[in-house]
Structures are given as structure tokens and as C-alpha cells.
Design an enzyme around this catalytic site. Structure first.
Site, short mmCIF file in Angstrom:
data_model
loop_
_atom_site.label_atom_id
_atom_site.label_comp_id
_atom_site.label_asym_id
_atom_site.label_seq_id
_atom_site.Cartn_x
_atom_site.Cartn_y
_atom_site.Cartn_z
CB CYS A 1 -1.17 -4.45 -5.78
SG CYS A 1 -1.56 -5.20 -4.24
N GLY B 1 -1.31 -4.91 5.28
CA GLY B 1 0.05 -5.34 5.00
C GLY B 1 1.05 -4.25 5.35
#
Ligand code: XMP
Length: 486
Positions: free
Chosen positions: A308, A364
């Protein structure tokens, strides 16, 4: 005027859990069961992320077999996503309610195609009134060179088959398989109509995965992500019809009117058929608003994920440990579980996230390098890697050259709900083998952490937890140091 909060935002590496007196003799005594949503409990508190390099059916099957759950990502056409959901639901059925069937007049070529499309080893042959006429297995067709031959000429007919009546128990089925050495047991009503199918492989799997997350019919649990646009209600319907147990309304900024409205709509339309998870948020107000709209669990995490860049691009976020702790206070009050999403680097972070108040963690990167994640292994400088990318990364937003077909280019545009600017990156992650091994290692670490805190359950872990803030020296001391790594 902008204000500055009077507390410091902490992330996992800023703290350690203080050990506590423990009466636990073995880590096996520890119970890792935890709540995923208001209604659904998991045997291990681990959820795989709704990302296109992490969770499709293969990952979701492994996650559910281990006792967690996978969220099938939404960056594909609704039909394909629904197909991924049904692959999970079919993976282990005690009773397959709608087994694949074929007409006696079909050709062997058609039968072979159907079997390979669905990855199954047999088809039940029925007439137009769904009455069972026979069974065609891979063995019947494998050496058949004449593909134009008809199914009825190759099948084992009904009078040579063993069948069961509706209502048969698992133990009775097991006994029939043992006595008759068969692999498939069709369920047929008094009028000869096909009512279901039990396969020996499903019974074996049930014994192999005692921890698995299952629904009341013995099928694996699966969640699927949807976006917040109006047309996503159509997607939701297809996913529910395919058997999704949970819908995850998955947007970058969950504390938004669009997300709140979507929760309300899904609740009103389908609330009695599925549980609804929504996110992401990073504040107690976010949790309160999504829960008030009807969310059965709220996902927490703005910007902590390994790929991110939201915090860099937008300057927005809350360090994840603080986000979890603040959100957990509200969640506890309201009685809604929270899912800590992003930033889990090691098993120690799982322990910290749960101790801080999360009920489950979403992962993830740690799962992206496994056999079960979508995508192939790439070799760079003699080392094996897989590709992992943020769902708001440039390529995820610009088109999905390397994986998606035409229809899906449109589905991907949905990533624009994430952002019009890249707020994520593409990366290589080391290939790490089976997801099940990765999950087992995380759970072993969790058990270890819980036993250091004298906690037999996740609730006790939360009650017993005391964090100590550490300095950069404390952090340095915490990781391997002053040795040459082998
Ligand atoms: P980890 O650390 O396990 O985090 O790799 C997975 C989570 O990251 C989030 N995610 C994103 N966040 N931009 C973001 O700001 C992105 O492009 C992006 N893609 C995924 C998501 O919450 C996921 O579960």
C-alpha cells in the site's frame, strides 16, 4: 483549525507483549477459535485477502480446510467470481445437492469435456425427468477412442448401481462405501429421481481436515468481495446463488456514504442469506457507522499493507496497532468483531493484532508467494518468486494485461473505487510453497504467543494482554543481531 490527537499512533513493531504467569503445559491446550462475523466462527483466526494475486478458489479451499476462510477477490466478472465461489462450495460436499448430470443421448466427447471442465471423475446419467439411468465414470471413457459413441452405450446402468435414499447419515454412507468398494453413491427418491450424490473422496477429506470451516451441509465456508456501486448488487446476487457464506464490501475508504448505503442495501435484500462484512476503516466512528448500517464484522486498516502507498500518496492512515485498539473498544461495546487487515509480517504480528482486540487477521503478502495464490512462479537471478500487487497499484488499475479477458477489463475499472492514482505497488515476493504450511506456521506462532500470556482462548489473550512500547534499541534487540545469518 486542524487538531492533533493527544495519543501516539503505534504499529506492531513499536510494541511487545509482556509475558504472564501461565498454567498452560502444552501449546496444544490453546484454542484458536475466534469469531469472523457475528454468526460465523472459525477454528483459526486467519483470513486470506481479497486481492487478485492472493485469493481465488484454490486459496479459499486451502484456507477453509485449515480452519480459516478466504475472500474471493472481485476484480473479475461477476460470473467468473460466482464460479470461483461454487468451486469452493463443491470442493468438499458431504451431499452434493446438484451433481453434474448428462443425457444418455450425449456423446462421449461431450462427457469428456464436461468432466475436464469441472475437474470431476464421473457423471450421472439422467432422463429429462431427472430419473437416474446410470453412471459414466472416467474409467468408462478413458480408453474409448470413438468419441462419437453415445453415453448410454458406455455407462454402467442403474440396475447395476448401488444407490441410497434421502436422509442417509454419514456413518451409513461410510459403511456402504466400505462394503461395496464404490466411489460414488447417488441419492435417489422413491420415484427414482436423483436427489444428490455422496462421493468417497469427500468423506475421506472430511476426516483429513478435522479443523475445516464448514457450513451446516459440510461444505467449506467461503467469502466473496463486492464493491459499492449500484451494479454490485447484481454481483452480490450471483455470489449468494453460488453459495457464498459471507459478502465482504471491500473498498479503500469504508467510512463513506457509498459503503454505508451498500451495507444497508445488501442487508435489506440479502441479510437473511449471508453475513455482511464491510471496510476498511481506521477509527471507532468508522466501526460504529458501519455496524449501525448492518455490518456483521468490520475490517480495520488504512494503509498498513505491504504493497500500500495510501499513506505516502494521500498522507492518510492510522498506524495499525493503534487503529485496532481504538476500533476494538467501539467494536466490543457494540458486539461486532473486527478483522485486522494489512501489515502482518510475522506470526508475532498476528498475536499482537488479536491481543489488541481484533477477532481475526486478514493476510495478503504472506500468502501471495504460495502455490495456492493465482499467478505463476517467476525465476529471477536463480530464485523463485511470485508477483504480488496492491489492488490500487498501476497495473491493477490500468488493465490486467497478464491475466484478464475482455469482460474483465471492465470489472477491473472497479479498482477505481480504490483510487484514480496508484495507491499501491507491484512487487515480487519469494515463492514459499504451500499456503497450508504458511498458515500452520502462523498458527504455531499464535499458540506460542498465547501460552506466553497464559491464554487458553483468544478472549483470554485479549484480557491478559499488556503491551510495552519499545525503542529502536529494543527493536534491534528483538530481531536476530550481532551474528552472521546463515
Ligand atoms: P498485507 O500487508 O498482508 O496487506 O500485504 C494486505 C491488505 O492490503 C490492502 N490493500 C491495499 N491498500 N493500496 C492500499 O492502500 C492498495 O493498492 C492495496 N491493495 C490491497 C488490503 O486491505 C489487503 O487486504
Amino acid at each position: 483549525m486542524a487538531k492533533i490527537l493527544d495519543y501516539v499512533g503505534l504499529s506492531f513493531d513499536d510494541v511487545l507483549l509482556v509475558p504472564k504467569r501461565s498454567s498452560i503445559r502444552s501449546r496444544k491446550e490453546v484454542i484458536t477459535r475466534s469469531r469472523f462475523t457475528k454468526r460465523i466462527w472459525l477454528n483459526i483466526p486467519i483470513v486470506s485477502a481479497a486481492m487478485d494475486t492472493v485469493t481465488e478458489s484454490k486459496m479459499a479451499i486451502t484456507m477453509a480446510r485449515e480452519g480459516g476462510i478466504g475472500v474471493i477477490h472481485r476484480f473479475m466478472s461477476p460470473l467468473r467470481q460466482a464460479e470461483e465461489v461454487s468451486k469452493v462450495k463443491r470442493a468438499e460436499n458431504i451431499v452434493i445437492e446438484k451433481p453434474l448430470t448428462i443425457s444418455p443421448e450425449a456423446t462421449i466427447a461431450e462427457a469428456k469435456k464436461l468432466m475436464s471442465q469441472h475437474g470431476i471423475s464421473g457423471l450421472l446419467v439422467v432422463d429429462s425427468g431427472n430419473r437416474l439411468l446410470g453412471i459414466l465414470t472416467r474409467r468408462d471413457v478413458i480408453f474409448e477412442d470413438n468419441d462419437g459413441k453415445l453415453v448410454k452405450d458406455c455407462m454402467t446402468p442403474r440396475n447395476r448401481m448401488i444407490v441410497a435414499s434421502p436422509g442417509i447419515t454419514i456413518e451409513e454412507a461410510r459403511e456402504i462405501f466400505r462394503e461395496n468398494k464404490i466411489e460414488k453413491l447417488p441419492i435417489v427418491d422413491d420415484e427414482g429421481r436423483l436427489k444428490g450424490l455422496i462421493t468417497s473422496i469427500d468423506l475421506i477429506k472430511r476426516g483429513t481436515y478435522p479443523n475445516a470451516s464448514r457450513d451446516e451441509k459440510g461444505r467449506l465456508l467461503v467469502a466473496a468481495a463486492i464493491g459499492v456501486k449500484e451494479q454490485e448488487l447484481e454481483r452480490a446476487k450471483l455470489l449468494i446463488d453460488a453459495g457464498a457464506d459471507v459478502l465482504v464490501i471491500d473498498v479503500a475508504h469504508g467510512h463513506s456514504e457509498m459503503c454505508i448505503n451498500m451495507i444497508r442495501k445488501v442487508r435489506t435484500l440479502y441479510g437473511d442469506q449471508v453475513d455482511v462484512v464491510a471496510g476498511n476503516v481506521a477509527t471507532p466512528e468508522g466501526v460504529e457507522d458501519l455496524a449501525a448500517a448492518g455490518a456483521d464484522a468490520v475490517k480495520v486498516g488504512i494503509g498498513p499493507g505491504s504493497v500500500c502507498t495510501t499513506r505516502v500518496v494521500a498522507g492518510v492512515g492510522v498506524p495499525q496497532l493503534t487503529a485496532i485498539m481504538k476500533c476494538a473498544e467501539a467494536a466490543e461495546r457494540i458486539g461486532v468483531p473486527i478483522i485486522a487487515d494489512g501489515g502482518i509480517k510475522e506470526s508475532g504480528d498476528v498475536v499482537k493484532a488479536l491481543a489488541a482486540g481484533a477477532s481475526t487477521v486478514m493476510i495478503g503478502r504472506l500468502l501471495a508467494g504460495t502455490d495456492e495464490s493465482p499467478g505463476t512462479i517467476v525465476v529471477r537471478n536463480g530464485r523463485r518468486y511470485k508477483i504480488y500487487r496492491g489492488m490500487a497499484s498501476m497495473y491493477a488499475m490500468l488493465g490486467r494485461e497478464f491475466r484478464l479477458g475482455e469482460n474483465e477489463a471492465e470489472a477491473f475499472l472497479d479498482a477505481s473505487e480504490y483510487s484514480y492514482y496508484a495507491e499501491g505497488i507491484e512487487a515480487y515476493v519469494p515463492y514459499t510453497g504451500s499456503a497450508s504450511d504458511v498458515v500452520k506456521r502462523l498458527v504455531a506462532g499464535l499458540r506460542s504467543g498465547m501460552s506466553y500470556l497464559g491464554a487458553r482462548t483468544i478472549d483470554e489473550l485479549k484480557r491478559n494482554a499488556a503491551f510495552i512500547r519499545i525503542t529502536s534499541f529494543g527493536y534491534r534487540e528483538s530481531i536476530p543481531h550481532d551474528v552472521e545469518m546463515m
